[in-house]
Enzyme design. Structure first.
Site, PDB file in Angstrom:
ATOM      1  N   SER A 290      66.642  -9.724 122.157  1.00 41.68           N
ATOM      2  CA  SER A 290      65.405 -10.430 121.828  1.00 41.68           C
ATOM      3  C   SER A 290      65.545 -11.899 122.194  1.00 41.68           C
ATOM      4  O   SER A 290      66.370 -12.628 121.644  1.00 41.68           O
ATOM      5  CB  SER A 290      65.095 -10.305 120.338  1.00 41.68           C
ATOM      6  OG  SER A 290      64.051 -11.202 120.033  1.00 41.68           O
TER       7      SER A 290
ATOM      8  N   HIS B 222      63.382  -8.048 125.323  1.00 44.58           N
ATOM      9  CA  HIS B 222      62.412  -7.911 124.229  1.00 44.58           C
ATOM     10  C   HIS B 222      61.778  -9.283 123.975  1.00 44.58           C
ATOM     11  O   HIS B 222      62.481 -10.251 123.676  1.00 44.58           O
ATOM     12  CB  HIS B 222      63.120  -7.387 122.977  1.00 44.58           C
ATOM     13  CG  HIS B 222      62.210  -7.121 121.826  1.00 44.58           C
ATOM     14  ND1 HIS B 222      61.451  -5.965 121.725  1.00 44.58           N
ATOM     15  CD2 HIS B 222      61.923  -7.853 120.717  1.00 44.58           C
ATOM     16  CE1 HIS B 222      60.746  -5.998 120.604  1.00 44.58           C
ATOM     17  NE2 HIS B 222      61.004  -7.134 119.976  1.00 44.58           N
TER      18      HIS B 222
ATOM     19  N   ASP C  91      59.117 -11.434 121.795  1.00 41.96           N
ATOM     20  CA  ASP C  91      58.379 -11.458 120.524  1.00 41.96           C
ATOM     21  C   ASP C  91      57.275 -12.498 120.553  1.00 41.96           C
ATOM     22  O   ASP C  91      57.545 -13.695 120.666  1.00 41.96           O
ATOM     23  CB  ASP C  91      59.342 -11.796 119.380  1.00 41.96           C
ATOM     24  CG  ASP C  91      60.283 -10.654 119.082  1.00 41.96           C
ATOM     25  OD1 ASP C  91      59.797  -9.557 118.796  1.00 41.96           O
ATOM     26  OD2 ASP C  91      61.514 -10.867 119.147  1.00 41.96           O
TER      27      ASP C  91
ATOM     28  N   MET D 224      54.299 -14.161 118.388  1.00 43.54           N
ATOM     29  CA  MET D 224      53.809 -14.319 117.005  1.00 43.54           C
ATOM     30  C   MET D 224      52.701 -15.358 116.962  1.00 43.54           C
ATOM     31  O   MET D 224      52.814 -16.409 117.595  1.00 43.54           O
ATOM     32  CB  MET D 224      54.941 -14.797 116.103  1.00 43.54           C
ATOM     33  CG  MET D 224      56.173 -13.921 116.141  1.00 43.54           C
ATOM     34  SD  MET D 224      57.483 -14.646 115.154  1.00 43.54           S
ATOM     35  CE  MET D 224      58.803 -13.465 115.459  1.00 43.54           C
TER      36      MET D 224
ATOM     37  N   HIS E 232      56.477  -7.454 122.301  1.00 42.16           N
ATOM     38  CA  HIS E 232      56.175  -7.025 120.934  1.00 42.16           C
ATOM     39  C   HIS E 232      55.178  -8.022 120.361  1.00 42.16           C
ATOM     40  O   HIS E 232      55.540  -9.152 120.037  1.00 42.16           O
ATOM     41  CB  HIS E 232      57.498  -6.998 120.146  1.00 42.16           C
ATOM     42  CG  HIS E 232      57.364  -6.741 118.688  1.00 42.16           C
ATOM     43  ND1 HIS E 232      58.387  -6.991 117.795  1.00 42.16           N
ATOM     44  CD2 HIS E 232      56.335  -6.242 117.948  1.00 42.16           C
ATOM     45  CE1 HIS E 232      57.991  -6.665 116.575  1.00 42.16           C
ATOM     46  NE2 HIS E 232      56.748  -6.223 116.638  1.00 42.16           N
TER      47      HIS E 232
ATOM     48  N   MET F 208      53.058  -9.545 117.653  1.00 40.52           N
ATOM     49  CA  MET F 208      52.827  -9.659 116.206  1.00 40.52           C
ATOM     50  C   MET F 208      51.630 -10.586 116.033  1.00 40.52           C
ATOM     51  O   MET F 208      51.754 -11.728 115.584  1.00 40.52           O
ATOM     52  CB  MET F 208      54.093 -10.218 115.534  1.00 40.52           C
ATOM     53  CG  MET F 208      55.210  -9.190 115.468  1.00 40.52           C
ATOM     54  SD  MET F 208      56.839  -9.928 115.273  1.00 40.52           S
ATOM     55  CE  MET F 208      57.238 -10.229 116.984  1.00 40.52           C
TER      56      MET F 208
ATOM     57  N   MET G  77      60.104  -1.357 112.419  1.00 36.21           N
ATOM     58  CA  MET G  77      60.615  -2.673 112.030  1.00 36.21           C
ATOM     59  C   MET G  77      61.651  -2.487 110.920  1.00 36.21           C
ATOM     60  O   MET G  77      61.364  -1.885 109.885  1.00 36.21           O
ATOM     61  CB  MET G  77      59.487  -3.580 111.523  1.00 36.21           C
ATOM     62  CG  MET G  77      58.569  -4.133 112.592  1.00 36.21           C
ATOM     63  SD  MET G  77      59.384  -5.033 113.936  1.00 36.21           S
ATOM     64  CE  MET G  77      60.267  -6.335 113.059  1.00 36.21           C
TER      65      MET G  77
ATOM     66  N   ASP H  22      63.976  -2.604 115.405  1.00 37.52           N
ATOM     67  CA  ASP H  22      63.953  -4.054 115.641  1.00 37.52           C
ATOM     68  C   ASP H  22      64.144  -4.817 114.335  1.00 37.52           C
ATOM     69  O   ASP H  22      63.336  -4.699 113.420  1.00 37.52           O
ATOM     70  CB  ASP H  22      62.593  -4.397 116.278  1.00 37.52           C
ATOM     71  CG  ASP H  22      62.440  -5.861 116.634  1.00 37.52           C
ATOM     72  OD1 ASP H  22      63.434  -6.605 116.580  1.00 37.52           O
ATOM     73  OD2 ASP H  22      61.300  -6.249 116.979  1.00 37.52           O
TER      74      ASP H  22
ATOM     75  N   GLY I  23      67.680  -7.248 112.538  1.00 39.04           N
ATOM     76  CA  GLY I  23      68.973  -7.156 111.859  1.00 39.04           C
ATOM     77  C   GLY I  23      69.927  -6.129 112.442  1.00 39.04           C
ATOM     78  O   GLY I  23      70.831  -5.650 111.757  1.00 39.04           O
TER      79      GLY I  23
END
Ligand code: DX5
Ligand code: ZN
Length: 219
Positions: A9, A34, A36, A38, A67, A69, A138, A176, A178
């Site tokens: 990511s 990946h 992200d 947001m 991805h 969000m 998630m 996705d 942790g």
């Protein structure tokens, strides 16, 4: 298990050295990028937008997996197609007409993904699983990198895998949040096909080696 894909990511990359970090992923054993996105509305954080994605896409030589969000993702489907995304994942919780959104993503020539927040039951995908290419579970609440893995994820992945087999769907399962060497193997055993890893890769002393170790662990 050898087919497991690793998707670093970019949220955890060093933005001052973005090209260097993208090249690192290019030359590593990682499979996907990946990305992200947001919006500060769907999640309580804003990440990066089109100019950064354009820069990443310019240098990246591997599959681009975005991805989103964001609320009302339909507004940007064409933009992400034009930016060269291979996979476009929207959140189940952000779509009023999920079936229409999935079709719109596919009509733009991209693979369609649907992400589920930790509180969303995987059975919500029962009626769309045959239409989608990727189901993203998630394993943290979306919005930030570096959070701890939620243990309930294993059972969600198992249930989802069972549904995919029962429905004869070809959807891949992505996990996705942790992800580390402590949970990767168990996730793949539960049915995961793609593991996203942000902090674990980029905050390690040697990201390239960390990716290699993760791949070796899953062979
Ligand atoms: C969280 C993002 C993740 C994040 C993962 O909202 O969707 O992709 O970058 O980061 P780590 O691996 O640090 O949890
Ligand atoms: Zn993500």
């Amino acid at each position: 298990m050898s087919k497991t894909r690793i998707a670093p990511s970019i949220l955890a990359a060093d933005f001052g050295n973005l090209q260097r970090d993208v090249e690192m992923v290019n030359h590593s054993e990682a499979d996907w990028f990946h990305l992200d996105v947001m919006d500060g509305v769907f999640v309580p954080n804003i990440s990066y937008g089109m100019p950064i994605i354009k820069t990443i896409a310019k240098h990246a030589t591997k599959t681009l997996d975005a991805h989103l969000m964001i609320v009302d993702p339909d507004r940007y489907i064409k933009t992400f197609a034009d930016l060269g995304m291979d996979y476009l994942t929207v959140h189940f919780e952000a779509c009023n007409h999920l079936h229409r959104t999935i079709q719109a993503i596919k009509n733009e020539g991209m693979k369609a993904g649907v992400a589920l927040n930790p509180h969303t039951n995987v059975m919500q995908l029962e009626d769309t699983i045959q239409d989608i290419d990727l189901a993203l579970v998630m394993s943290v609440n979306p919005g930030f990198g570096g959070q701890s893995f939620i243990e309930n994820t294993y059972s969600k992945v198992e249930k989802l895998k069972e549904m995919i087999l029962r429905k004869n769907s070809s959807a891949m399962i992505q996990v996705d949040g942790g992800v580390t060497n402590k949970n990767a193997k168990k996730l793949v055993e539960a049915g995961a096909d793609v593991l996203v890893a942000g902090s674990y890769v980029f905050k390690s002393p040697n990201p390239d080696n960390t990716i290699k170790d993760l791949k070796n662990l899953l062979k």
